[in-house]
Design a protein around this motif. Sequence first.
Motif, short mmCIF file in Angstrom:
data_model
loop_
_atom_site.label_atom_id
_atom_site.label_comp_id
_atom_site.label_asym_id
_atom_site.label_seq_id
_atom_site.Cartn_x
_atom_site.Cartn_y
_atom_site.Cartn_z
N ASP A 139 0.63 -1.12 -0.04
CA ASP A 139 -0.01 0.08 0.59
C ASP A 139 0.86 0.95 -0.01
O ASP A 139 1.72 0.77 0.54
CB ASP A 139 -0.67 0.21 0.87
CG ASP A 139 -2.38 -0.85 0.93
OD1 ASP A 139 -3.55 -0.77 0.55
OD2 ASP A 139 -1.17 -2.32 1.36
N HIS A 178 -8.11 4.42 -2.93
CA HIS A 178 -7.23 3.73 -3.44
C HIS A 178 -7.69 3.06 -5.17
O HIS A 178 -9.05 2.94 -5.27
CB HIS A 178 -6.51 3.13 -2.68
CG HIS A 178 -7.29 1.66 -2.74
ND1 HIS A 178 -7.43 0.47 -3.04
CD2 HIS A 178 -7.72 1.26 -1.77
CE1 HIS A 178 -8.51 -0.24 -2.76
NE2 HIS A 178 -8.68 -0.39 -1.75
N HIS A 193 -2.89 4.52 -2.94
CA HIS A 193 -3.81 4.92 -2.06
C HIS A 193 -3.51 6.68 -2.80
O HIS A 193 -2.59 7.51 -2.68
CB HIS A 193 -3.57 5.42 -0.95
CG HIS A 193 -4.36 3.93 -0.47
ND1 HIS A 193 -4.85 3.37 0.19
CD2 HIS A 193 -3.41 1.92 -0.79
CE1 HIS A 193 -5.47 2.15 0.70
NE2 HIS A 193 -4.16 2.22 -0.06
#
Length: 498
Positions: A139, A178, A193
């Motif tokens: 992420d 995201h 994101h």
Amino acid sequence: MPTKSVLELANWNEDQELTLLLSLLGKDFSHWQDKTAATQLREMDWVRFLRLTEHHRVVPTVYLQLKTLNHPFIPAELLRNLQSQYHRNTLRMLHLQAEAGRLTRLLIAHGIRVLMLKGPALAQQLYGDVSLRTSKDIDLLIAPDDMDEAEHWMKEAGYASKSGEVRVLGSWKWKDHHASYLHPQKRVEIELHWRLHPDGGGEPSFDELWSCRQMGKATGASRMVPLAPADNRTAMTSCMYTLGSEHQFLYLSAHGARHGWFRLRWLVDIDRLAVCAVDWEALLPMMRRYGGLPAGGQAWALAAALLGTPIPEPMRPVSATRQAHRLALSALAFMQASVPAPYPIAHGSGTGRLAPSELLHSRALAEQAEAAPPDGGPPLCGTCGEAAMLATSGVTSITEDASNDDHSPMSTATSCAPITPAVASSQVMTTNTAAAHQPVSRTYLLSLKQPRHRLWYLISRLFPSTGDSAVFPLPRQLHFLYIPLRPFLWLKRRFSKH
């Protein structure tokens, strides 16, 4: 000393497997070292314990704690199974860490500021070792205005969009949070994101997050760093950045609350963060400013009740409110509803649970089953002991589970391994039926928001989303038509599900 929880956990205390799991996660398993616990360990349903461990994504911690406990009634085959998963997870996390470093250097070299969320960076920040936490993807957080350029460099790095959805007008910047990308050769998934959370709730701006970032290198060292000049990119490309400790709590508590805390791994993150160097006094006004009091109070109430987490003094009033108590009880219900069921039952044992002799098969039988799969099916993967255990429990390993960790309990399913001859010989009855998971309700999600954020959320439903373009594609110059078409497209998606 841990703060006594206001939650009533009488029903949970009757669950031996869950009690053992929570003791191992909370690092308070002295009770299980006493001779009086021998009977409980002898009668433990180890298949169910394994399923709970894998479901909550806490295999590394549980494996190391069971090794420390070193009790003769802990099945050796269970330890071999967990050891195999622990080693595979370590390799997976190192692979993700290396790929995250490569992408971070690429984006920063082209002037795009990047913060790492969760994954290897969080494992290093909270646990001090990437092998002690699990993760399925990487992420990365960037500023919304950098999204187009970042997407270009993601494609240059070999990543392709998973959804292919078209971003409509400008509402995607605050309605969504995201986009997912997959590398077809490396099989690595990236979530890029531009916000911490969806639905336009309160959260710090990217500039604020960047100014308070922490720097971590491969060695795991982290410290606060000043904002680097825009042209000083050479020094920046050798580092990876993550959220500062105060923002980390805001993010982790809101993320866990949004998903009903149906994985204990997220609560263990809070437990580890509680002993980190966090300015709790400074965090309190931030929680008020960004609407983080409900989720934060819920997180502390749950962590104290389930893991014995010591609540910092400034946070105790937050965890003692009636709202925190009510939200914590809702999360307990989501946790219980998300656990896979039913569990295997051995006929003729008379105990309602599998005896160790029925549960754990010899490595020779497992090797035979792996070499000669039933009905010409595919051979079982993994180690021999793992094949026997997983075939009995009906679950896949954490590193091979393709389900998204961020899914709600409703979408969590347990896949079943094929039944081997070894399992058939023990006359174990299993089922492919997953638990009837209880979804996180819209009412619950709204209860996490403060009044002004609830109003903004309801207003945001009137604006177009990326799903509208999938239902009714329009050229970019006609995207303004999605605003009047929004109610009709919403109805079409709604009824197409039935």
